[in-house]
Design a protein around this motif. Structure first.
Motif, PDB file in Angstrom:
ATOM      1  N   LYS A  87       0.818  -1.212   0.000  1.00 17.09           N
ATOM      2  CA  LYS A  87       0.000   0.000   0.000  1.00 17.09           C
ATOM      3  C   LYS A  87       0.854   1.266   0.000  1.00 17.09           C
ATOM      4  CE  LYS A  87      -3.830  -0.503   2.303  1.00 17.09           C
ATOM      5  NZ  LYS A  87      -4.933  -0.526   1.319  1.00 17.09           N
ATOM      6  N   GLY A  88       0.494   2.213  -0.849  1.00 10.12           N
ATOM      7  CA  GLY A  88       1.173   3.504  -0.878  1.00 10.12           C
ATOM      8  C   GLY A  88       2.523   3.513  -1.560  1.00 10.12           C
ATOM      9  N   LYS A  89       2.883   2.421  -2.221  1.00 10.14           N
ATOM     10  CA  LYS A  89       4.223   2.332  -2.822  1.00 10.14           C
ATOM     11  C   LYS A  89       4.222   2.577  -4.330  1.00 10.14           C
ATOM     12  CE  LYS A  89       6.067  -0.775   0.719  1.00 10.14           C
ATOM     13  NZ  LYS A  89       6.622  -2.121   1.013  1.00 10.14           N
ATOM     14  N   ALA A  90       3.324   1.952  -5.048  1.00 12.43           N
ATOM     15  CA  ALA A  90       3.351   2.042  -6.514  1.00 12.43           C
ATOM     16  C   ALA A  90       2.684   3.332  -7.002  1.00 12.43           C
ATOM     17  CB  ALA A  90       2.665   0.837  -7.138  1.00 12.43           C
ATOM     18  N   LYS A  91       3.348   4.005  -7.926  1.00 15.00           N
ATOM     19  CA  LYS A  91       2.768   5.177  -8.572  1.00 15.00           C
ATOM     20  C   LYS A  91       1.857   4.708  -9.716  1.00 15.00           C
ATOM     21  CE  LYS A  91       7.024   7.787  -7.806  1.00 15.00           C
ATOM     22  NZ  LYS A  91       8.207   8.382  -8.481  1.00 15.00           N
ATOM     23  N   MET A  92       0.825   5.479  -9.959  1.00 11.35           N
ATOM     24  CA  MET A  92      -0.054   5.241 -11.104  1.00 11.35           C
ATOM     25  C   MET A  92       0.194   6.380 -12.097  1.00 11.35           C
ATOM     26  SD  MET A  92      -2.042   2.549 -10.629  1.00 11.35           S
ATOM     27  CE  MET A  92      -2.173   1.379  -9.273  1.00 11.35           C
ATOM     28  N   LEU A  93       0.876   6.084 -13.193  1.00  8.27           N
ATOM     29  CA  LEU A  93       1.317   7.109 -14.128  1.00  8.27           C
ATOM     30  C   LEU A  93       0.708   6.894 -15.505  1.00  8.27           C
ATOM     31  CD1 LEU A  93       5.132   7.058 -13.248  1.00  8.27           C
ATOM     32  CD2 LEU A  93       3.391   8.607 -12.326  1.00  8.27           C
ATOM     33  N   VAL A  94       0.526   7.973 -16.229  1.00  7.94           N
ATOM     34  CA  VAL A  94       0.095   7.918 -17.625  1.00  7.94           C
ATOM     35  C   VAL A  94       1.295   8.250 -18.498  1.00  7.94           C
ATOM     36  CG1 VAL A  94      -1.419   8.907 -19.377  1.00  7.94           C
ATOM     37  CG2 VAL A  94      -2.275   8.539 -17.055  1.00  7.94           C
ATOM     38  N   SER A  95       1.527   7.459 -19.520  1.00  6.29           N
ATOM     39  CA  SER A  95       2.640   7.704 -20.431  1.00  6.29           C
ATOM     40  C   SER A  95       2.550   9.099 -21.022  1.00  6.29           C
ATOM     41  CB  SER A  95       2.638   6.670 -21.560  1.00  6.29           C
ATOM     42  OG  SER A  95       3.603   7.013 -22.546  1.00  6.29           O
ATOM     43  N   GLN A  96       3.694   9.752 -21.134  1.00  7.29           N
ATOM     44  CA  GLN A  96       3.754  11.072 -21.754  1.00  7.29           C
ATOM     45  C   GLN A  96       4.254  10.996 -23.200  1.00  7.29           C
ATOM     46  OE1 GLN A  96       2.473  13.837 -20.017  1.00  7.29           O
ATOM     47  NE2 GLN A  96       1.860  12.080 -18.787  1.00  7.29           N
ATOM     48  N   LEU A  97       4.552   9.792 -23.665  1.00  9.94           N
ATOM     49  CA  LEU A  97       5.000   9.651 -25.050  1.00  9.94           C
ATOM     50  C   LEU A  97       3.818   9.860 -25.986  1.00  9.94           C
ATOM     51  CD1 LEU A  97       7.346   6.526 -24.836  1.00  9.94           C
ATOM     52  CD2 LEU A  97       8.017   8.937 -24.960  1.00  9.94           C
ATOM     53  N   ASP A  98       4.069  10.551 -27.070  1.00 13.42           N
ATOM     54  CA  ASP A  98       3.040  10.793 -28.072  1.00 13.42           C
ATOM     55  C   ASP A  98       2.544   9.475 -28.650  1.00 13.42           C
ATOM     56  OD1 ASP A  98       2.418  11.171 -31.160  1.00 13.42           O
ATOM     57  OD2 ASP A  98       1.995  13.079 -30.176  1.00 13.42           O
ATOM     58  N   ASP A  99       1.219   9.289 -28.649  1.00 14.53           N
ATOM     59  CA  ASP A  99       0.631   8.025 -29.115  1.00 14.53           C
ATOM     60  C   ASP A  99       1.123   7.636 -30.504  1.00 14.53           C
ATOM     61  OD1 ASP A  99      -0.764   7.781 -26.817  1.00 14.53           O
ATOM     62  OD2 ASP A  99      -2.749   7.677 -27.729  1.00 14.53           O
ATOM     63  N   ALA A 100       1.207   8.621 -31.373  1.00  9.97           N
ATOM     64  CA  ALA A 100       1.557   8.339 -32.764  1.00  9.97           C
ATOM     65  C   ALA A 100       3.006   7.893 -32.909  1.00  9.97           C
ATOM     66  CB  ALA A 100       1.310   9.574 -33.620  1.00  9.97           C
ATOM     67  N   LYS A 101       3.841   8.251 -31.944  1.00  9.18           N
ATOM     68  CA  LYS A 101       5.269   7.956 -32.044  1.00  9.18           C
ATOM     69  C   LYS A 101       5.721   6.845 -31.105  1.00  9.18           C
ATOM     70  CE  LYS A 101       6.401  12.780 -33.160  1.00  9.18           C
ATOM     71  NZ  LYS A 101       7.112  13.984 -32.691  1.00  9.18           N
TER      72      LYS A 101
END
Length: 323
Positions: free
Chosen positions: A295-309
């Motif tokens: 609990k409280g350890k893993a980050k939930m992140l969204v990729s910042q890489l451009d979908d097309a690339k």
């Protein structure tokens, strides 16, 4: 990332609709790109020949094949160990296809191939928010749900090259589960992919009289994007669909934490454009269901890489690893 002997690699994102190529430098810049339609090439031999013909002008602009270190391919059902695509349901060619060898024979450079979600994980680790991470799980949310698992800095391939099919963990048992393209019922991807969100919307609309703006769209035409637009506009039914989807995905991730204790879950793909509509219930369900030691350890992140690339970058990152 290994030291490159030559300035460029080729990345191929082989999708069911399009095959997208990029000439990529070591900093992750796509210096040139092209694409062909996957389904319009005839048999696999014709496909490879047409791909190489489309690539030729790009290779010449890069200074010739002697400036290309290698080629990396991300493909559905791609096997890193064998360099083959095996029984991919969304591609027009059946059976086992030795695609890496076919491109190697045609181009005369080393070629490596892996599953498309694994390629996305490698791209994220090489160029994206996972740079410097040694333990994370990449979840791709597109037509299906894919995953790439990195443990101790290495992608997990398993004994046969097919480890990490987290989209096919069964979330709803027995006859109640939705039919999946894999032939089983109740798989995670039947609920939490872009396709799954659309299926949920259609079920809600056809099984109830609840008022929703989604009824303004022909039921068979509803997409996950339609649901996201309605939810952003305040439609309670559409918001509930994302709540349901995110909750199931968060519960699944809580289970996934038990086998690798990742420092992050990284989400990639068209469905992530829904933003907090999806991520808030994911985080909430994860926190409610994860074992207390995680609990409280893993980050939930969204990729910042451009979908097309991103898919091309992920495939290209494989090429730098070839000595």
């Amino acid at each position: 990332m290994g030291k490159a002997k030559k300035p460029y690699v080729i990345g191929l994102d082989l999708g069911g609709t399009n095959s997208v190529f990029g000439i990529v430098d070591e900093k992750g810049n796509i210096v040139d790109s092209t694409a062909i339609k996957t389904r319009e090439q005839g048999d696999i031999q014709t496909y490879v020949e047409n791909c190489c013909a489309a690539l030729q002008p790009l290779i010449e602009k890069a200074g010739g094949i002697d400036n290309i270190q290698a080629m990396g391919i991300g493909a559905p059902n791609g096997n890193f160990y064998t360099g083959t695509i095996e029984f991919a349901p969304n591609l027009p060619w059946g059976g086992q296809i030795p695609l890496a060898k076919m491109f190697k024979d045609k181009l005369g450079i080393p070629v490596v191939l892996t599953n498309d979600a694994n390629a996305a994980a490698i791209g994220e680790m090489t160029y994206g928010v996972a740079k410097g991470m040694k333990n994370f799980i990449m979840i791709t949310l597109g037509t299906g749900v894919g995953s790439g698992i990195v443990i101790n800095g290495q992608l997990v391939y398993g004994s046969d090259g097919f480890a990490g099919e987290l989209g096919h963990v069964i979330m709803v048992k027995d006859a109640k589960g939705r039919e999946c393209g894999c032939g089983r019922k109740g798989c995670l991807e039947t609920y939490c992919s872009a396709t799954g969100v659309a299926r949920t919307a259609k079920e809600v609309i056809t099984s109830s009289d609840v008022p929703t703006s989604l009824r303004n769209i022909p039921t068979e035409n509803i997409t996950s994007r339609d649901v996201a637009i309605a939810a952003e506009g305040g439609d309670k039914v559409a918001q509930g669909i994302f709540e349901f989807t995110g909750r199931m995905l968060g519960e699944a991730c809580a289970n996934f934490a038990a086998f690798s204790s990742p420092e992050a879950f990284i989400f990639f793909g068209g469905l992530t454009k829904a933003g907090d509509l999806l991520m808030t219930p994911i985080r909430k369900a994860y926190d409610e269901n994860v074992l207390c030691i995680y609990k409280g350890k893993a980050k939930m992140l969204v990729s910042q890489l451009d979908d097309a690339k991103a898919a091309v970058l992920g495939a290209s990152a494989l090429g730098w690893e070839i000595e």
